[in-house]
Design a protein around this motif. Structure first.
Motif, PDB file in Angstrom:
ATOM      1  N   GLY A 176       0.797  -1.218   0.000  1.00  0.00           N
ATOM      2  CA  GLY A 176       0.000   0.000   0.000  1.00  0.00           C
ATOM      3  C   GLY A 176       0.829   1.267   0.000  1.00  0.00           C
ATOM      4  O   GLY A 176       0.530   2.216  -0.733  1.00  0.00           O
ATOM      5  N   LYS A 177       1.875   1.319   0.814  1.00  0.00           N
ATOM      6  CA  LYS A 177       2.657   2.546   0.904  1.00  0.00           C
ATOM      7  C   LYS A 177       3.375   2.837  -0.406  1.00  0.00           C
ATOM      8  O   LYS A 177       3.507   3.994  -0.819  1.00  0.00           O
ATOM      9  CB  LYS A 177       3.648   2.467   2.072  1.00  0.00           C
ATOM     10  N   THR A 178       3.808   1.789  -1.101  1.00  0.00           N
ATOM     11  CA  THR A 178       4.491   1.969  -2.379  1.00  0.00           C
ATOM     12  C   THR A 178       3.531   2.501  -3.437  1.00  0.00           C
ATOM     13  O   THR A 178       3.877   3.398  -4.219  1.00  0.00           O
ATOM     14  CB  THR A 178       5.101   0.640  -2.839  1.00  0.00           C
ATOM     15  N   ILE A 179       2.317   1.980  -3.457  1.00  0.00           N
ATOM     16  CA  ILE A 179       1.321   2.446  -4.419  1.00  0.00           C
ATOM     17  C   ILE A 179       0.981   3.907  -4.160  1.00  0.00           C
ATOM     18  O   ILE A 179       0.871   4.713  -5.104  1.00  0.00           O
ATOM     19  CB  ILE A 179       0.065   1.563  -4.355  1.00  0.00           C
ATOM     20  N   LEU A 180       0.832   4.305  -2.896  1.00  0.00           N
ATOM     21  CA  LEU A 180       0.562   5.698  -2.572  1.00  0.00           C
ATOM     22  C   LEU A 180       1.703   6.610  -3.035  1.00  0.00           C
ATOM     23  O   LEU A 180       1.464   7.693  -3.588  1.00  0.00           O
ATOM     24  CB  LEU A 180       0.354   5.861  -1.064  1.00  0.00           C
ATOM     25  N   LEU A 181       2.935   6.182  -2.808  1.00  0.00           N
ATOM     26  CA  LEU A 181       4.087   6.980  -3.223  1.00  0.00           C
ATOM     27  C   LEU A 181       4.142   7.144  -4.739  1.00  0.00           C
ATOM     28  O   LEU A 181       4.409   8.239  -5.251  1.00  0.00           O
ATOM     29  CB  LEU A 181       5.381   6.330  -2.722  1.00  0.00           C
ATOM     30  N   LEU A 182       3.900   6.066  -5.463  1.00  0.00           N
ATOM     31  CA  LEU A 182       3.929   6.136  -6.919  1.00  0.00           C
ATOM     32  C   LEU A 182       2.855   7.083  -7.446  1.00  0.00           C
ATOM     33  O   LEU A 182       3.115   7.915  -8.328  1.00  0.00           O
ATOM     34  CB  LEU A 182       3.729   4.736  -7.510  1.00  0.00           C
ATOM     35  N   GLN A 183       1.650   6.964  -6.927  1.00  0.00           N
ATOM     36  CA  GLN A 183       0.565   7.813  -7.381  1.00  0.00           C
ATOM     37  C   GLN A 183       0.847   9.288  -7.074  1.00  0.00           C
ATOM     38  O   GLN A 183       0.611  10.170  -7.911  1.00  0.00           O
ATOM     39  CB  GLN A 183      -0.754   7.382  -6.731  1.00  0.00           C
ATOM     40  N   HIS A 184       1.368   9.551  -5.874  1.00  0.00           N
ATOM     41  CA  HIS A 184       1.672  10.930  -5.514  1.00  0.00           C
ATOM     42  C   HIS A 184       2.759  11.494  -6.425  1.00  0.00           C
ATOM     43  O   HIS A 184       2.639  12.631  -6.918  1.00  0.00           O
ATOM     44  CB  HIS A 184       2.129  11.029  -4.063  1.00  0.00           C
ATOM     45  N   ALA A 185       3.826  10.738  -6.641  1.00  0.00           N
ATOM     46  CA  ALA A 185       4.924  11.220  -7.474  1.00  0.00           C
ATOM     47  C   ALA A 185       4.464  11.522  -8.888  1.00  0.00           C
ATOM     48  O   ALA A 185       4.869  12.525  -9.496  1.00  0.00           O
ATOM     49  CB  ALA A 185       6.052  10.190  -7.490  1.00  0.00           C
ATOM     50  N   LYS A 186       3.600  10.672  -9.416  1.00  0.00           N
ATOM     51  CA  LYS A 186       3.095  10.893 -10.769  1.00  0.00           C
ATOM     52  C   LYS A 186       2.220  12.142 -10.828  1.00  0.00           C
ATOM     53  O   LYS A 186       2.378  12.989 -11.715  1.00  0.00           O
ATOM     54  CB  LYS A 186       2.309   9.670 -11.237  1.00  0.00           C
TER      55      LYS A 186
END
Length: 212
Positions: free
Chosen positions: A186-196
């Motif tokens: 979950g934390k990785t998916i949140l980081l990816l979405q935010h960065a994009k």
């Protein structure tokens, strides 16, 4: 007026007679809690809830705009294995439990796990990842990495029973891995979405990394 958030009234929370029973204090603290919660009609409801406390955490997305890549770790996670993950391996952003200052903790975790010494990290938000049971508040960061920041092979600390593989993947590949279910953290998916959404994968944006 269009475009304005509707004001949502906040229901006051009243709790009384909170009592906690320690169930385990091995790697983390597991407690059974009983309390009375006041309902909207003014009555009181007796409730039982367990809390799992192993401290707060930090995580960071390491990205390289020049190569259009991110750095992830791959390691065995027993809870995922017992819940159906066939080999128990998880692709995820580096992170760990906070010891002292959250920013210094994530820099230390990055170096231990990946072998990169990042001089700067940028905090973007905090989030409770599983507030129904786990007390942990996770601090989320972004940081750019370059080859010049590599100081050792990484892989984690053996004395902490860490056996970590470092995986470098492209920006687009990372989102394909999410869509295919190979990234489920979950934390990785949140980081990816935010960065994009924040344009961090845009080559035209100014870089904060040095030594590229």
């Amino acid at each position: 007026m269009q475009g304005m958030l509707r004001r949502v009234p906040v229901m006051p929370v009243n709790i009384r007679h909170l009592q906690s029973q320690l169930l385990s204090d091995n790697w983390s603290i597991l407690k059974k809690n009983t309390f009375e919660l006041q309902l909207p009609d003014g009555s009181w409801q007796l409730m039982e809830r367990e809390t799992h406390d192993h401290g707060n955490g930090s995580t960071v997305l390491l990205y390289n705009r020049t190569r259009s890549t991110i750095l992830l770790t791959r390691q065995f996670r027993l809870p995922t294995f017992v819940n159906g993950n066939p080999d128990g391996l998880m692709l995820e952003a580096p992170g760990g439990l906070i010891e002292g200052d959250p920013e210094e903790t994530i820099k230390r975790e990055v170096e231990e796990e990946t072998g990169y010494r990042v001089p700067e990290v940028e905090k973007i938000f905090e989030a409770y990842m599983s507030p129904g049971t786990i007390t942990e508040l996770v601090h989320f960061y972004l940081a750019e990495y370059t080859d010049a920041m590599k100081v050792h092979a990484g892989g984690g600390l053996k004395e902490e029973q860490e056996f970590i593989e470092i995986v470098e993947v492209g920006f687009d590949e990372a989102f394909d891995l999410v869509a295919s279910g190979r990234i489920k953290d979950g934390k990785t998916i949140l980081l990816l979405q935010h960065a994009k959404l924040a344009g961090r994968f845009d080559h035209s944006a100014p870089s904060s990394a040095s030594g590229a």
